[in-house]
Design an enzyme around this catalytic site. Structure first.
Site, PDB file in Angstrom:
ATOM      1  N   ASP A   1      -3.478-101.960  14.956  1.00  0.00           N
ATOM      2  CA  ASP A   1      -3.760-101.351  16.107  1.00  0.00           C
ATOM      3  C   ASP A   1      -3.488 -99.625  15.850  1.00  0.00           C
ATOM      4  O   ASP A   1      -2.410 -99.180  16.263  1.00  0.00           O
ATOM      5  CB  ASP A   1      -3.072-101.804  17.330  1.00  0.00           C
ATOM      6  CG  ASP A   1      -3.382-101.269  18.613  1.00  0.00           C
ATOM      7  OD1 ASP A   1      -4.557-100.581  18.710  1.00  0.00           O
ATOM      8  OD2 ASP A   1      -2.617-101.458  19.627  1.00  0.00           O
TER       9      ASP A   1
ATOM     10  N   HIS B   1       5.339 -99.060  20.019  1.00  0.00           N
ATOM     11  CA  HIS B   1       5.848 -99.466  21.390  1.00  0.00           C
ATOM     12  C   HIS B   1       7.342 -99.449  21.565  1.00  0.00           C
ATOM     13  O   HIS B   1       7.695-100.024  22.809  1.00  0.00           O
ATOM     14  CB  HIS B   1       5.395-100.557  22.104  1.00  0.00           C
ATOM     15  CG  HIS B   1       3.772-100.406  22.244  1.00  0.00           C
ATOM     16  ND1 HIS B   1       3.088-101.439  22.917  1.00  0.00           N
ATOM     17  CD2 HIS B   1       3.057 -99.262  21.746  1.00  0.00           C
ATOM     18  CE1 HIS B   1       1.627-100.898  22.910  1.00  0.00           C
ATOM     19  NE2 HIS B   1       1.746 -99.635  22.198  1.00  0.00           N
TER      20      HIS B   1
ATOM     21  N   TRP C   1      -2.404-107.185  26.939  1.00  0.00           N
ATOM     22  CA  TRP C   1      -1.802-105.801  27.219  1.00  0.00           C
ATOM     23  C   TRP C   1      -2.311-105.228  28.378  1.00  0.00           C
ATOM     24  O   TRP C   1      -3.385-105.192  28.517  1.00  0.00           O
ATOM     25  CB  TRP C   1      -1.800-104.881  25.862  1.00  0.00           C
ATOM     26  CG  TRP C   1      -1.215-103.533  26.497  1.00  0.00           C
ATOM     27  CD1 TRP C   1       0.057-103.301  26.392  1.00  0.00           C
ATOM     28  CD2 TRP C   1      -2.035-102.552  26.573  1.00  0.00           C
ATOM     29  NE1 TRP C   1       0.366-102.115  26.739  1.00  0.00           N
ATOM     30  CE2 TRP C   1      -0.896-101.662  26.986  1.00  0.00           C
ATOM     31  CE3 TRP C   1      -3.245-102.061  26.708  1.00  0.00           C
ATOM     32  CZ2 TRP C   1      -1.526-100.126  27.421  1.00  0.00           C
ATOM     33  CZ3 TRP C   1      -3.734-100.847  27.262  1.00  0.00           C
ATOM     34  CH2 TRP C   1      -2.699 -99.874  27.507  1.00  0.00           C
TER      35      TRP C   1
ATOM     36  N   ASP D   1       4.046-104.386  19.008  1.00  0.00           N
ATOM     37  CA  ASP D   1       3.451-103.144  18.655  1.00  0.00           C
ATOM     38  C   ASP D   1       4.427-102.187  18.153  1.00  0.00           C
ATOM     39  O   ASP D   1       5.195-101.993  18.773  1.00  0.00           O
ATOM     40  CB  ASP D   1       2.683-102.582  19.778  1.00  0.00           C
ATOM     41  CG  ASP D   1       1.646-101.680  19.174  1.00  0.00           C
ATOM     42  OD1 ASP D   1       2.345-100.594  18.525  1.00  0.00           O
ATOM     43  OD2 ASP D   1       0.470-101.440  19.518  1.00  0.00           O
TER      44      ASP D   1
ATOM     45  N   LYS E   1       5.380-102.363  26.329  1.00  0.00           N
ATOM     46  CA  LYS E   1       5.005-101.065  25.953  1.00  0.00           C
ATOM     47  C   LYS E   1       6.228-100.498  26.391  1.00  0.00           C
ATOM     48  O   LYS E   1       6.821-100.721  27.450  1.00  0.00           O
ATOM     49  CB  LYS E   1       4.041-100.610  26.229  1.00  0.00           C
ATOM     50  CG  LYS E   1       3.515 -99.271  25.498  1.00  0.00           C
ATOM     51  CD  LYS E   1       2.005 -98.983  25.781  1.00  0.00           C
ATOM     52  CE  LYS E   1       1.725 -97.469  25.132  1.00  0.00           C
ATOM     53  NZ  LYS E   1       0.382 -97.174  25.256  1.00  0.00           N
TER      54      LYS E   1
ATOM     55  N   GLU F   1       1.841-108.383  25.141  1.00  0.00           N
ATOM     56  CA  GLU F   1       2.418-107.326  24.359  1.00  0.00           C
ATOM     57  C   GLU F   1       2.960-106.246  25.321  1.00  0.00           C
ATOM     58  O   GLU F   1       2.529-105.604  26.295  1.00  0.00           O
ATOM     59  CB  GLU F   1       1.235-106.396  23.740  1.00  0.00           C
ATOM     60  CG  GLU F   1       1.485-105.264  23.149  1.00  0.00           C
ATOM     61  CD  GLU F   1       0.175-104.626  22.491  1.00  0.00           C
ATOM     62  OE1 GLU F   1      -1.072-105.195  22.661  1.00  0.00           O
ATOM     63  OE2 GLU F   1       0.189-103.479  21.577  1.00  0.00           O
TER      64      GLU F   1
ATOM     65  N   ASP G   1       2.419 -90.264  20.521  1.00  0.00           N
ATOM     66  CA  ASP G   1       1.322 -91.105  20.247  1.00  0.00           C
ATOM     67  C   ASP G   1       1.864 -92.368  19.438  1.00  0.00           C
ATOM     68  O   ASP G   1       2.771 -92.137  18.679  1.00  0.00           O
ATOM     69  CB  ASP G   1       0.290 -90.404  19.230  1.00  0.00           C
ATOM     70  CG  ASP G   1      -0.943 -91.349  18.919  1.00  0.00           C
ATOM     71  OD1 ASP G   1      -1.427 -92.144  19.753  1.00  0.00           O
ATOM     72  OD2 ASP G   1      -1.255 -91.403  17.739  1.00  0.00           O
TER      73      ASP G   1
ATOM     74  N   HIS H   1       1.207-105.787  16.303  1.00  0.00           N
ATOM     75  CA  HIS H   1       0.573-104.688  16.124  1.00  0.00           C
ATOM     76  C   HIS H   1       0.885-103.825  15.214  1.00  0.00           C
ATOM     77  O   HIS H   1       1.663-103.012  15.616  1.00  0.00           O
ATOM     78  CB  HIS H   1       0.156-104.090  17.639  1.00  0.00           C
ATOM     79  CG  HIS H   1      -1.087-104.781  18.195  1.00  0.00           C
ATOM     80  ND1 HIS H   1      -1.643-104.484  19.347  1.00  0.00           N
ATOM     81  CD2 HIS H   1      -1.890-105.982  17.781  1.00  0.00           C
ATOM     82  CE1 HIS H   1      -2.507-105.001  19.827  1.00  0.00           C
ATOM     83  NE2 HIS H   1      -2.778-106.009  18.890  1.00  0.00           N
TER      84      HIS H   1
ATOM     85  N   ASP I   1      -0.391 -94.385  17.931  1.00  0.00           N
ATOM     86  CA  ASP I   1      -1.703 -95.329  17.407  1.00  0.00           C
ATOM     87  C   ASP I   1      -2.268 -94.379  16.063  1.00  0.00           C
ATOM     88  O   ASP I   1      -3.429 -94.362  15.952  1.00  0.00           O
ATOM     89  CB  ASP I   1      -2.593 -95.387  18.300  1.00  0.00           C
ATOM     90  CG  ASP I   1      -2.165 -96.146  19.375  1.00  0.00           C
ATOM     91  OD1 ASP I   1      -2.078 -97.513  18.990  1.00  0.00           O
ATOM     92  OD2 ASP I   1      -2.094 -95.752  20.529  1.00  0.00           O
TER      93      ASP I   1
HETATM   94  C1  RNT Z   1      -1.768 -99.955  23.782  1.00  0.00           C
HETATM   95  C2  RNT Z   1      -1.679-101.214  23.247  1.00  0.00           C
HETATM   96  C3  RNT Z   1      -3.018-101.996  22.899  1.00  0.00           C
HETATM   97  C4  RNT Z   1      -4.298-101.313  22.670  1.00  0.00           C
HETATM   98  C5  RNT Z   1      -5.539-101.999  22.392  1.00  0.00           C
HETATM   99  C6  RNT Z   1      -6.863-101.200  22.367  1.00  0.00           C
HETATM  100  O1  RNT Z   1      -0.615 -99.132  23.988  1.00  0.00           O
HETATM  101  O2  RNT Z   1      -1.096-100.894  21.876  1.00  0.00           O
HETATM  102  O3  RNT Z   1      -2.720-102.918  22.070  1.00  0.00           O
HETATM  103  O4  RNT Z   1      -3.898-100.288  21.618  1.00  0.00           O
HETATM  104  O5  RNT Z   1      -5.586-103.139  23.156  1.00  0.00           O
HETATM  105 ZN    ZN Z   2      -1.004-102.367  20.440  1.00  0.00          ZN
END
Ligand code: RNT
Ligand code: ZN
Length: 417
Positions: free
Chosen positions: A325, A261, A184, A258, A227, A225, A293, A285, A295
């Site tokens: 994640d 994302h 990523w 993810d 985003k 990955e 956010d 993820h 996460d």
């Molecule tokens: C960031 C990605 C990535 C990170 C990690 C720490 O937007 O999701 O995967 O969260 O690599």
């Molecule tokens: Zn991620």
């Protein structure tokens, strides 16, 4: 009523619909979740010349007791793992290398810098996964890495990614279970680009160079990955979903989705079946987006259940690689891992306790009334009784009793740091 008695009753309700709860439990035991180490120290890592977190991600909160050494992080992970049913994996990042006080540039990292992690993984029966770290570094300060206009900077990150794949290969070999290397990058622009193509072209070329070096597929799997945006890359991200989806399909790499994302109403659950028709494997993820956010700690919400249903009803437990994640520094970090991971497992159990085959038949037969009626009724079936029994059987705390253990650990260990 005991946990077991409750379970026996629940089992009967499910049996009526042909759901074999004992088989479900046997299956669930063997589904590994890749637990991200970075929840334990706010994505800090242990580099000697540690930099501020960058790359458009942020961790907010200052709950006491975060891990500041690899030993502390492993001890915290062990605590969390003791509260989570099943055998799992731990996902590392390059910044978690142990270099004995020496500055080792990321492109110089080797398996030996992860010896302690490997030894620990062996002792605890854990698999390991790995990520090159393309943020929190002076060479990522412009917000560009593999797509940077400067060739030297690109080369540095290319070499870091190649080295990372070798470290994963080593993990896979010594632990007897293939490791996932996930790339990523934060690359993007805050404001409207005048050229979207050139950075993507450079990213493509960098990836080609990274994957030109072969690793043994038995030990290492490669994922990319995407985003949508990050802090400071609001207008444009080089590694978008379309970019990586196309790259992965053409080059036989895994696409890592993810769940934080995508656009707010776009769901990963709805993507899984399409991915499975064209790739042998897909990686996740699992995270939780909340406004800006991506996460937050994973909760047992509708989308998590829907993701689990897609994995289970498409018979893809061996094809979807489930990683987590999230990072929250405003609550106890061991609790964050425990809550998020237990929820992922709960969602899988929930999905396995639905009469999926019968529901598919209803849809094929055009019986949408019964489809909707049953799908709704199953939401309040006694799934909690099976979950409690599963925890008891697997030797981990039942219901919220895990929290007492985390509180005790906080007093005995975390607050003394
Ligand atoms: C960031 C990605 C990535 C990170 C990690 C720490 O937007 O999701 O995967 O969260 O690599
Ligand atoms: Zn991620």
């Amino acid at each position: 009523m005991t946990v077991k008695e409750n379970f026996e009753l629940a089992k009967k309700s499910y049996a009526k619909w042909g759901v074999r709860v004992d088989d479900v439990i046997e299956t669930l035991k063997n589904v590994p979740i890749s637990i991200h180490c970075w929840q334990g120290d706010d994505v800090g890592g242990f580099e000697v010349n540690k930099q501020e977190l960058s790359g458009g991600i942020d961790v907010t909160g200052n709950y006491p007791g975060k891990a500041t050494t690899p030993e502390e992080l492993r001890s915290d992970l062990e605590k969390a793992l003791s509260l989570i049913p099943g055998k799992h994996r731990v996902n590392l990042h390059a910044i978690y290398a142990e270099t004995n006080g020496e500055v080792v540039e990321r492109d110089q990292l080797e398996p030996k810098h992860f010896e302690n992690w490997v030894k620990w993984a062996k002792e605890n029966g854990l698999g390991l996964d790995y990520n090159p770290t393309l943020f929190s570094h002076p060479k990522a300060a412009d917000g560009l890495t593999l797509s940077h206009p400067n060739e030297e900077i690109r080369e540095f990150w290319i070499n870091h990614c190649i080295g990372s794949r070798k470290i994963s290969e080593y993990f896979g070999k010594v632990l007897g279970t293939p490791a996932l290397t996930n790339i990523w990058i934060p690359d993007g622009y805050k404001d409207t680009p005048s050229d979207r193509l050139t950075p993507r072209k450079r990213l493509k070329e960098s990836l080609d160079k990274i994957f030109a070096v072969k690793t043994d597929e038995k030990y290492n799997m490669d994922a990319v990955e995407s985003k949508l945006f990050g802090i400071g890359s609001e207008a444009y991200v080089v590694g978008s979903h379309e970019f990586y989806l196309n790259y992965a399909m053409k080059n036989n790499k895994l696409c890592l989705l993810d769940t934080g994302h995508y656009h707010p109403t776009e769901t990963v659950s709805n993507k899984i079946s399409s991915m499975l028709l064209f790739s042998e494997k897909v990686a996740l993820h699992v995270s939780r987006p909340v406004r800006w956010d991506s996460d937050h700690v994973v909760i047992l919400d509708d989308e998590l259940k829907e993701i689990a249903l897609e994995i289970v009803r498409n018979d893809a437990l061996n094809r979807v690689i489930i990683g987590l994640d999230f990072f929250d520094a405003s609550i106890n970090r061991v609790a964050a891992w425990t809550i998020g991971t237990r929820n992922m497992i709960k969602a899988l159990l929930y999905a396995m306790l639905v009469p999926n085959e019968y529901l598919k038949q209803l849809q094929e037969g055009g019986n949408f009334t019964e489809r909707l009626a049953l799908m709704e009724e199953f939401k309040t079936y006694p799934f909690g009784a099976v979950w409690d029994y599963y925890c008891e059987k697997m030797g981990v705390p039942v219901r919220e009793s895990w929290l007492e253990e985390v509180i005790a650990y906080e007093h005995e260990v975390l607050l003394k740091r």
